[in-house]
Enzyme design. Structure first.
Site, PDB file in Angstrom:
ATOM      1  N   HIS A 165       9.321  -7.082 -15.502  1.00 11.59           N
ATOM      2  CA  HIS A 165       9.277  -5.791 -14.828  1.00 11.59           C
ATOM      3  C   HIS A 165       9.007  -4.691 -15.850  1.00 11.59           C
ATOM      4  O   HIS A 165       9.829  -4.395 -16.703  1.00 11.59           O
ATOM      5  CB  HIS A 165      10.551  -5.457 -14.054  1.00 11.59           C
ATOM      6  CG  HIS A 165      10.289  -4.476 -12.936  1.00 11.59           C
ATOM      7  ND1 HIS A 165       9.901  -4.868 -11.674  1.00 11.59           N
ATOM      8  CD2 HIS A 165      10.283  -3.124 -12.911  1.00 11.59           C
ATOM      9  CE1 HIS A 165       9.707  -3.806 -10.910  1.00 11.59           C
ATOM     10  NE2 HIS A 165       9.912  -2.731 -11.651  1.00 11.59           N
ATOM     11  N   ASP A 166       7.824  -4.106 -15.737  1.00 18.38           N
ATOM     12  CA  ASP A 166       7.385  -2.976 -16.560  1.00 18.38           C
ATOM     13  C   ASP A 166       7.264  -3.316 -18.044  1.00 18.38           C
ATOM     14  O   ASP A 166       7.236  -2.412 -18.889  1.00 18.38           O
ATOM     15  CB  ASP A 166       8.302  -1.764 -16.366  1.00 18.38           C
ATOM     16  CG  ASP A 166       8.096  -1.116 -15.005  1.00 18.38           C
ATOM     17  OD1 ASP A 166       7.028  -1.331 -14.409  1.00 18.38           O
ATOM     18  OD2 ASP A 166       9.008  -0.407 -14.540  1.00 18.38           O
ATOM     19  N   GLU A 212       7.528 -15.587  -6.272  1.00 22.44           N
ATOM     20  CA  GLU A 212       8.700 -14.734  -6.192  1.00 22.44           C
ATOM     21  C   GLU A 212       8.935 -14.284  -4.752  1.00 22.44           C
ATOM     22  O   GLU A 212       7.986 -14.108  -3.989  1.00 22.44           O
ATOM     23  CB  GLU A 212       8.507 -13.479  -7.055  1.00 22.44           C
ATOM     24  CG  GLU A 212       8.309 -13.743  -8.522  1.00 22.44           C
ATOM     25  CD  GLU A 212       8.129 -12.469  -9.321  1.00 22.44           C
ATOM     26  OE1 GLU A 212       8.294 -12.535 -10.556  1.00 22.44           O
ATOM     27  OE2 GLU A 212       7.801 -11.420  -8.731  1.00 22.44           O
ATOM     28  N   HIS A 226       0.368  -6.672  -0.206  1.00 22.74           N
ATOM     29  CA  HIS A 226      -0.561  -7.135  -1.251  1.00 22.74           C
ATOM     30  C   HIS A 226      -0.866  -8.617  -1.049  1.00 22.74           C
ATOM     31  O   HIS A 226      -1.763  -8.967  -0.294  1.00 22.74           O
ATOM     32  CB  HIS A 226      -0.099  -6.768  -2.663  1.00 22.74           C
ATOM     33  CG  HIS A 226       1.368  -6.937  -2.936  1.00 22.74           C
ATOM     34  ND1 HIS A 226       2.012  -8.153  -2.896  1.00 22.74           N
ATOM     35  CD2 HIS A 226       2.311  -6.022  -3.272  1.00 22.74           C
ATOM     36  CE1 HIS A 226       3.278  -7.989  -3.213  1.00 22.74           C
ATOM     37  NE2 HIS A 226       3.499  -6.708  -3.441  1.00 22.74           N
ATOM     38  N   HIS A 253       4.173 -12.281  -5.708  1.00 19.27           N
ATOM     39  CA  HIS A 253       5.376 -11.945  -4.945  1.00 19.27           C
ATOM     40  C   HIS A 253       4.947 -11.550  -3.540  1.00 19.27           C
ATOM     41  O   HIS A 253       4.826 -10.361  -3.223  1.00 19.27           O
ATOM     42  CB  HIS A 253       6.118 -10.795  -5.637  1.00 19.27           C
ATOM     43  CG  HIS A 253       7.442 -10.462  -5.042  1.00 19.27           C
ATOM     44  ND1 HIS A 253       8.462  -9.925  -5.786  1.00 19.27           N
ATOM     45  CD2 HIS A 253       7.924 -10.582  -3.783  1.00 19.27           C
ATOM     46  CE1 HIS A 253       9.525  -9.715  -4.998  1.00 19.27           C
ATOM     47  NE2 HIS A 253       9.204 -10.107  -3.776  1.00 19.27           N
ATOM     48  N   HIS A 290       1.867  -5.170 -13.372  1.00 20.21           N
ATOM     49  CA  HIS A 290       1.478  -3.779 -13.174  1.00 20.21           C
ATOM     50  C   HIS A 290       0.832  -3.186 -14.427  1.00 20.21           C
ATOM     51  O   HIS A 290      -0.276  -2.629 -14.368  1.00 20.21           O
ATOM     52  CB  HIS A 290       2.695  -2.955 -12.769  1.00 20.21           C
ATOM     53  CG  HIS A 290       2.382  -1.525 -12.446  1.00 20.21           C
ATOM     54  ND1 HIS A 290       1.842  -1.135 -11.249  1.00 20.21           N
ATOM     55  CD2 HIS A 290       2.523  -0.395 -13.186  1.00 20.21           C
ATOM     56  CE1 HIS A 290       1.665   0.179 -11.249  1.00 20.21           C
ATOM     57  NE2 HIS A 290       2.074   0.648 -12.410  1.00 20.21           N
ATOM     58  N   THR A 328       9.063  -1.663  -5.165  1.00 24.10           N
ATOM     59  CA  THR A 328       9.045  -2.769  -6.118  1.00 24.10           C
ATOM     60  C   THR A 328      10.471  -3.242  -6.333  1.00 24.10           C
ATOM     61  O   THR A 328      11.432  -2.540  -5.975  1.00 24.10           O
ATOM     62  CB  THR A 328       8.398  -2.331  -7.451  1.00 24.10           C
ATOM     63  OG1 THR A 328       8.265  -3.457  -8.328  1.00 24.10           O
ATOM     64  CG2 THR A 328       9.224  -1.257  -8.140  1.00 24.10           C
TER      65      THR A 328
END
Length: 255
Positions: A201-202, A73, A50, A43, A225, A110
């Protein structure tokens, strides 16, 4: 089987914190693919905190070499700036297999919400058409339980990616039933509209099995992550293999 696309953003965060080239984002991605991951997700953000434009090109070359998918993304509305040509320009340059559109602002730590179908779709429709003309499969980031999902199909999206952050938070509290029901409802609604379903996500080793047991027909999960954090203790290859074992488990065999 649900495909695993490993998000390597966090490798670039660590590299950028010191400068230079280590740890190497491409080497990390190659390790994930050698361990059996089905694709790579990144992303790139306009502030380049990053993943950078050069990383996108290098990872595109790697995924083509390995015969797997690159999932790119980004926010299609974010204007270009120095070092960042804009999301559609990046897609045009590398032609990822999948372009996942996310409505995140520059200052967000995020991604934390999906598209507003009552507001965003008219602006999205021509951008979706451009991406599909490039040969990209297009996925839209959506909230579980969102209204107006038919708009995603109307503007030409191929898939939706369910934002699983609220589910992960609920799972950590030990009270995931309501969040899982919303995710499952959204997946069924999307599939009834002819849309494929991704999720991300997570998601982690602790909650992924329960999610896949409850939510039908998920085609792909993108995980970064938690996976990179877990790899600090167990190693990158072993961690990817652990996720693949969860994805391969029979329905109902969640941890």
């Amino acid at each position: 089987m649900t495909a695993l696309s490993v998000n390597v953003n966090k490798i670039a965060v660590l590299r950028n914190s010191r400068g230079g080239t280590e740890p190497d984002v491409v080497r990390a991605a190659r390790t994930c693919l050698s361990a059996g991951a089905h694709g790579i997700t990144v992303h790139p953000r306009p502030d380049q905190r990053h993943i950078r434009t050069a990383d996108v090109h290098a990872l595109s070359a790697l995924t083509r070499e390995c015969g797997v998918e690159l999932n790119l993304e980004g926010n299609p509305f974010a204007p270009p700036r120095e070092g960042y040509p804009g999301f559609l320009a990046l897609c045009d340059a590398v032609r990822p297999a999948q372009a996942t559109l996310v409505p995140d602002a520059d200052g967000q730590i995020t991604s934390d919400h999906g598209f507003d179908f009552s507001r965003d779709m008219d602006r999205l429709q021509p951008l979706v058409a451009e991406l599909k003309a490039m040969g990209c499969r297009v996925s839209l980031f959506v909230d579980a339980g969102c209204e107006g999902l038919a708009e995603a199909a109307r503007v030409g999206a191929d898939r939706v990616e369910i934002f699983t952050g609220p589910f992960a938070e609920a799972a950590a509290r030990g009270d995931a039933a309501t969040a899982l029901a919303l995710c499952a409802r959204t997946a069924r609604e999307a599939q009834a509209l002819g849309l494929g379903v991704n999720a991300g996500h997570d998601l982690s080793q602790d909650n992924l099995g329960d999610f896949l047991t409850a939510v039908p027909g998920v085609l792909e999960v993108s995980i970064g992550h938690a996976l990179i954090g877990e790899a600090l203790y167990a190693g990158l290859e072993r961690t990817v293999e652990a996720y693949l074992a969860i994805l391969q488990a029979p329905a109902g065999a969640a941890r």
